[in-house]
Design an enzyme around this catalytic site. Structure first.
Site, PDB file in Angstrom:
ATOM      1  N   CYS A 136       0.827  -1.199   0.000  1.00  0.00           N
ATOM      2  CA  CYS A 136       0.000   0.000   0.000  1.00  0.00           C
ATOM      3  C   CYS A 136       0.871   1.261   0.000  1.00  0.00           C
ATOM      4  CB  CYS A 136      -0.970  -0.037   1.183  1.00  0.00           C
ATOM      5  SG  CYS A 136      -2.392   1.060   0.972  1.00  0.00           S
TER       6      CYS A 136
ATOM      7  N   HIS B  56      -3.855  -5.057  -0.154  1.00  0.00           N
ATOM      8  CA  HIS B  56      -3.482  -5.672   1.124  1.00  0.00           C
ATOM      9  C   HIS B  56      -3.557  -7.194   1.016  1.00  0.00           C
ATOM     10  CE1 HIS B  56      -3.135  -2.259   3.975  1.00  0.00           C
ATOM     11  NE2 HIS B  56      -3.812  -1.641   3.021  1.00  0.00           N
TER      12      HIS B  56
ATOM     13  N   GLU C  54      -2.669  -9.403   3.085  1.00  0.00           N
ATOM     14  CA  GLU C  54      -3.051 -10.054   4.337  1.00  0.00           C
ATOM     15  C   GLU C  54      -4.562 -10.157   4.473  1.00  0.00           C
ATOM     16  OE1 GLU C  54      -3.444  -5.782   5.194  1.00  0.00           O
ATOM     17  OE2 GLU C  54      -1.981  -7.003   4.090  1.00  0.00           O
TER      18      GLU C  54
END
Length: 366
Positions: free
Chosen positions: A243, A325, A327
């Site tokens: 990001c 992202h 994750e």
């Protein structure tokens, strides 16, 4: 009964129902995520922003600390069509103003058409439209928050995972989500979370196997210390970023960044890998993007909707980044494989591997 007013940069003042009292200001943005409100509200990337939820009911499955991405709520205020009483109690505890009974469909449409805009909010038993306007008058643009990193970073060096791990990751905390740390430690790495203004001397003493620049709020141009680290360590050790981290890496290696009209915030952004042709659905939260990647980095992934850079790569220098992202908290798990790719760069035979986007994806016929 709490009165509430939302003053917008376009001159409108909207009356709403006050749920949690306070007066504040910030950049008005929206997320399309319909779950994961706990993760969104504790994401440091929302610092200095007012978060509007496009999904109409927020708080319907409670509030649990284990879902938090940081220790506190980061948006300056929260807006929804309807908040449950339980989440309002959380806002009260956090001293975060909240309003609902507002037409969020119209508000989101306004942001999409006019762009993210500054706003002022006043909530209380006797507030007036003038109170909200006064907050708006004090609001500054995101690029002017030059010290925003100081408000979201760790105070001191903190280590997670097995201290005897074979791989040491130096994670520069520009506003990192804990899910990034967890994703790396679950892969067996020791993660050293370092302040956003960490110097090269500290990094040299640590001697990590990987430099990782985290996500974070605001304009990447205001994270000069992290940019300096990338400049100094490119070619010395592998480098990764997520990001804001992608934007910092791009700027450090000759690229440019620019502010988007209303950004990408949600859990359903489609990203195409240019090498494999695969498309993954991703979680995103950013208002800036890489404009020109420069001559050192190659764009390896793009956003299907608008063509913006979602992944940058230089195999020879062991640099790989993602704008989204991987994750994915909240969001789909299509891109978990990114952390395997990043850690592979630290292995002794990494030169024989490729840092391509072999995420677990579904091929979409476009």
């Amino acid at each position: 009964m709490l009165d509430a007013y939302l003053a917008l940069e376009d001159g409108r003042v909207i009356e709403a129902r006050g749920r949690a009292p306070g007066r504040t200001r910030g950049e008005l943005v929206f997320t399309t995520a319909y779950t994961g409100y706990e993760e969104s509200l504790t994401d440091p990337s929302y610092e200095e922003q007012v978060l509007t939820f496009s999904y109409p009911l927020i708080g319907n499955y409670g509030v649990r600390n284990e879902r938090f991405e940081s220790e506190r709520v980061h948006p300056r205020a929260a807006i929804a069509r309807e908040f449950t009483d339980e989440i309002v109690e959380w806002f009260d505890h956090e001293d975060v103003p909240a309003i609902d009974h507002i037409d969020t469909r119209e508000l989101v449409t306004s942001i999409r058409e006019e762009g993210a805009m500054n706003c002022g909010i006043a909530v209380g038993p006797d507030v007036t439209p003038a109170d909200a306007k006064a907050e708006l008058d004090e609001c500054i643009n995101m690029s002017e928050h030059v010290d925003i990193g100081k408000r979201v970073t760790t105070v001191e060096h903190t280590t997670y995972g097995d201290m005897d791990a074979e791989t040491d990751v130096a994670l520069i905390d520009c506003g990192a989500k804990m899910s990034i740390v967890d994703s790396l430690t679950h892969k067996g790495a020791a993660v050293h979370v370092l302040p956003y203004d960490t110097t090269s001397e500290v990094l040299t003493d640590l001697d990590p196997d990987l430099l990782f620049i985290s996500n974070g709020p605001g304009d990447p141009a205001n994270f000069k210390a992290a940019q300096t680290l990338v400049e100094e360590y490119t070619g010395e050790i592998p480098i990764a970023g997520i990001c804001l981290g992608q934007q910092v890496v791009a700027r450090a290696l000759g690229g440019t960044t620019e502010k988007m009209n209303f950004g990408h915030r949600g859990v359903n952004q489609p990203v195409r890998d240019l090498d494999s042709g695969k498309v993954v659905m991703t979680t995103q939260n950013h208002g800036y993007t890489v404009g020109d990647p420069g001559e050192i980095l190659n764009v390896c992934q793009i956003n299907v909707n608008d063509g913006t850079a979602e992944g940058l790569l230089n195999r020879d220098l062991d640099v790989v980044t993602r704008q989204y992202h991987p994750e994915a908290h909240p969001g789909p798990h299509d891109s978990f494989g990114f952390f395997d790719e990043v850690l592979e760069m630290t292995e002794p035979d990494a030169d024989s591997k490729t840092a391509t986007s072999s995420d677990h994806a579904v091929v979409v016929d476009n």
